[in-house]
Design a protein around this motif. Sequence first.
Motif, short mmCIF file in Angstrom:
data_model
loop_
_atom_site.label_atom_id
_atom_site.label_comp_id
_atom_site.label_asym_id
_atom_site.label_seq_id
_atom_site.Cartn_x
_atom_site.Cartn_y
_atom_site.Cartn_z
N THR A 111 9.92 2.56 5.70
CA THR A 111 9.84 3.91 6.27
C THR A 111 8.56 4.08 7.07
N LYS A 112 7.44 3.66 6.48
CA LYS A 112 6.15 3.80 7.15
C LYS A 112 6.12 2.97 8.43
N GLU A 138 0.83 -1.21 0.00
CA GLU A 138 0.00 0.00 0.00
C GLU A 138 0.86 1.26 0.00
N TYR A 139 2.07 1.15 0.54
CA TYR A 139 2.93 2.33 0.69
C TYR A 139 3.95 2.48 -0.43
#
Length: 294
Positions: A210-211, A201-202
């Motif tokens: 990172t998320k 999703e990122y």
Amino acid sequence: MAIRNASHAGSWYSDSAKELNKQLDNWLNSADLSHGPARAIIAPHAGYQYCGACSAFAYRQISPVVVKRVFILGPSHNVRLSGCALSTASKYRTPFYDLTIDTQIYSELDATGQFERMEMDVDEEEHSLEMHLPYIAKVMSSFKYNFTIVPILVGSLSTDREAQYGQLLSKYLADPHNLFVISSDFCHWGQRFRYTYYDSEYGEIYQSITKLDEKGMDTIETLNPASFTEYLRKYGNTICGRHPIGVLLQAAQHLAKGGQHKMSLKFLKYAQSSHCRNMNDSSVSYASASLIFE
């Protein structure tokens, strides 16, 4: 007098005082003083070529004029500990000058019966404490005869043990003359670390990492140890200094419950050793934070 040698100098960082001084100067001058004076910092412990610039953002927040003792809490990578261990050395060597261990504080910690001693070979093999020593020596250089260090190797603690050590160390955190250095890298991603969590999703893998790390940093900023424990349970993020961080959060929570201390922790810099784009890649993340008393 037992002196712990700078066993990683010449490999993980320069063993030339001149070269090292120039390098640290450049990194510190590139970092802003934005969340200080720090009473505690979180900073990485990899080779300086990977994390030195990131570490500077934490060390830039220190006010050396007030610091009399530096507590260094680092995770044990090579031996399994269920508790925490103190050094058998009296001094730690750096390319700049030797750092003296605070025998009075060590005696106080010994008296609690909660600390064991690590042998010199274990101490010299471990890098999580050593990688902070040159930065500490550099930042404190104008006061090098006026401060001592308190190195503590932190084992694989249960949440109850984190709370126990946090309460035990909270009185030292409350002292404005003490600085706590919490040694931790963030996500170790890749098959060689047996951790390949990926949320598409990122975007690409490195963006997912990172998320994931950002969620962890946001959680740590709340200063809620239970929330951090739950984050680790949910994602399994391979934050190698999770137990030292847990001890800091427990110490902060214990002080906050007394109602006399208001604290603010803020992450200032984040980096990755490389950008992972496929499942054969690997990387380690680095983050620097500062805790202040308001």
